[in-house]
Design an enzyme around this catalytic site. Structure first.
Site, short mmCIF file in Angstrom:
data_model
loop_
_atom_site.label_atom_id
_atom_site.label_comp_id
_atom_site.label_asym_id
_atom_site.label_seq_id
_atom_site.Cartn_x
_atom_site.Cartn_y
_atom_site.Cartn_z
N ASN A 159 51.07 36.12 43.40
CA ASN A 159 51.24 36.61 42.22
C ASN A 159 52.82 37.31 42.12
O ASN A 159 52.74 38.45 42.61
CB ASN A 159 50.20 37.53 41.69
CG ASN A 159 50.56 38.03 40.21
OD1 ASN A 159 51.63 37.41 39.61
ND2 ASN A 159 49.88 39.04 39.61
N SER A 171 46.53 45.20 47.77
CA SER A 171 47.13 45.57 48.72
C SER A 171 46.82 44.83 50.04
O SER A 171 46.48 45.16 50.94
CB SER A 171 46.94 47.04 49.08
OG SER A 171 47.55 47.72 47.96
N LYS A 207 54.51 38.59 39.74
CA LYS A 207 54.59 39.13 38.54
C LYS A 207 55.72 38.90 37.86
O LYS A 207 56.36 38.10 37.94
CB LYS A 207 54.32 40.68 39.01
CG LYS A 207 52.99 40.54 39.73
CD LYS A 207 52.65 42.49 39.99
CE LYS A 207 51.27 42.31 40.66
NZ LYS A 207 50.74 43.48 40.87
N GLU A 239 39.79 42.29 42.01
CA GLU A 239 41.20 43.31 42.16
C GLU A 239 40.59 44.59 41.75
O GLU A 239 40.74 44.89 40.49
CB GLU A 239 42.11 42.79 41.47
CG GLU A 239 42.58 41.41 42.05
CD GLU A 239 43.86 40.88 41.69
OE1 GLU A 239 44.61 40.72 42.67
OE2 GLU A 239 44.41 41.19 40.59
N GLY A 241 48.87 47.34 44.29
CA GLY A 241 50.29 47.89 44.41
C GLY A 241 50.13 49.45 45.07
O GLY A 241 51.20 49.98 45.08
N GLU A 298 46.99 44.04 34.88
CA GLU A 298 48.03 44.58 34.37
C GLU A 298 48.12 44.04 32.79
O GLU A 298 48.83 44.72 31.75
CB GLU A 298 49.28 44.22 35.05
CG GLU A 298 49.52 44.88 36.21
CD GLU A 298 50.33 44.48 37.56
OE1 GLU A 298 50.84 43.41 37.34
OE2 GLU A 298 49.96 44.92 38.58
N HIS A 335 44.44 39.36 34.54
CA HIS A 335 44.92 40.38 35.57
C HIS A 335 45.09 41.78 35.05
O HIS A 335 45.24 42.04 33.94
CB HIS A 335 46.44 40.02 36.04
CG HIS A 335 46.75 40.84 37.06
ND1 HIS A 335 47.22 42.22 37.09
CD2 HIS A 335 46.82 40.50 38.43
CE1 HIS A 335 47.71 42.54 38.28
NE2 HIS A 335 47.60 41.65 39.39
C1 PEP Z 1 47.99 41.79 42.43
O1 PEP Z 1 48.84 42.16 41.28
O2 PEP Z 1 47.18 40.86 41.83
C2 PEP Z 1 48.03 42.34 43.50
C3 PEP Z 1 46.96 42.09 44.22
O3 PEP Z 1 49.03 43.34 43.87
P1 PEP Z 1 49.21 43.83 45.27
O4 PEP Z 1 48.80 42.92 46.44
O5 PEP Z 1 50.67 44.30 45.57
O6 PEP Z 1 48.33 44.99 45.66
#
Ligand code: PEP
Length: 247
Positions: A8, A207, A10, A162, A168, A94, A92
């Protein structure tokens, strides 16, 4: 079941970033897992052209639930499909936080994605305070009940677990905590869609990096990853793809 490494991007990436895709395809022409990148909508068409006849699939990060109309700034599933997308990330954290998306709205979008013949990647996950309060399973159980499309199958649905606090941040749950949630999700899916649940990919996201991917992919019912930051660089995403292919 083929495992899935999904990236992703973003709100990152311009035309120059497509060099990373070329590098990824050169280094990983035929992974044994599925490989998907979801760039910003502005790059879907160009990335799909680059990925034609390759192992890479291209997806979107959101869509509108309606097929067309007076919705300034929004993009329909038909438009994403026309641009070359095969998957759409939905719900997601976000989007749930920044845009107040509810389970019902996520489900409406997921229905539109499935109706158009694309794959819905439905994201769920608890906040840190919900985990601290011992509510993790209750929260994600309720999110999955409310967010997945009614006609979900192994072919049209992917679930991404997630934890919001792991996105992040460089922090991840323990492997035992990931195992507990993924096993719970498989059972919950069985209750919702029966036998089809066995083939639904349940991705872990939050992460994931080359350094922790192999351990995470060894956890039962982890069928791949949804990767944010580490999907922006071909070397990092390629290493995650390689780890999943070897799992
Ligand atoms: C995400 O935004 O779906 C995500 C998993 O981000 P990150 O891998 O940067 O934690």
């Amino acid at each position: 079941m083929k495992k899935l490494a999904a990236g992703n991007w973003k709100m990152n990436g311009t035309k120059a970033s497509l060099a990373e895709v070329e590098a990824l395809l050169a280094a990983h022409p035929g992974p044994t897992c599925e490989m998907l990148l979801c760039p910003p909508a502005t790059l879907i068409s160009q990335m799909a052209a680059l990925a034609a006849d390759s192992a890479l699939m291209v997806g979107a990060q959101d869509c509108h639930a309606k097929p067309q109309g007076a919705h300034t700034g929004d993009i329909s599933v038909a438009m994403l499909k026309d641009a070359g997308a095969s998957h759409v990330i939905l719900g997601h954290s976000e989007r749930r936080t920044d845009h107040g998306e509810t389970d019902a709205q996520v489900r409406a979008k997921a229905e539109a994605v499935v109706d158009a013949g694309l794959v819905a990647i439905v994201c769920i996950g608890e906040t840190e305070s919900e985990r601290d309060a011992g509510q993790t399973l209750a929260v994600i159980g309720s999110q999955i009940d409310g967010s997945i499309p009614m006609a979900a199958t192994a072919a049209n649905l992917v679930v991404a677990y997630e934890p919001v606090w792991a996105i992040g941040t460089g922090r991840t749950p323990t492997l035992a905590e990931i195992a507990e949630v993924h096993s719970f999700l498989r059972g919950r899916l069985r209750g919702l869609i029966g036998e089809e649940a066995e083939g639904v990919r349940i991705l872990y996201g939050g992460s994931v990096k080359p350094s922790n991917a192999t351990d995470i992919f060894a956890v039962p019912h982890v069928d791949g990853a949804l990767v944010g930051g580490a999907s922006l660089k071909a070397a990092d995403f390629g290493a995650i793809v390689a780890a999943l292919s070897a799992a």
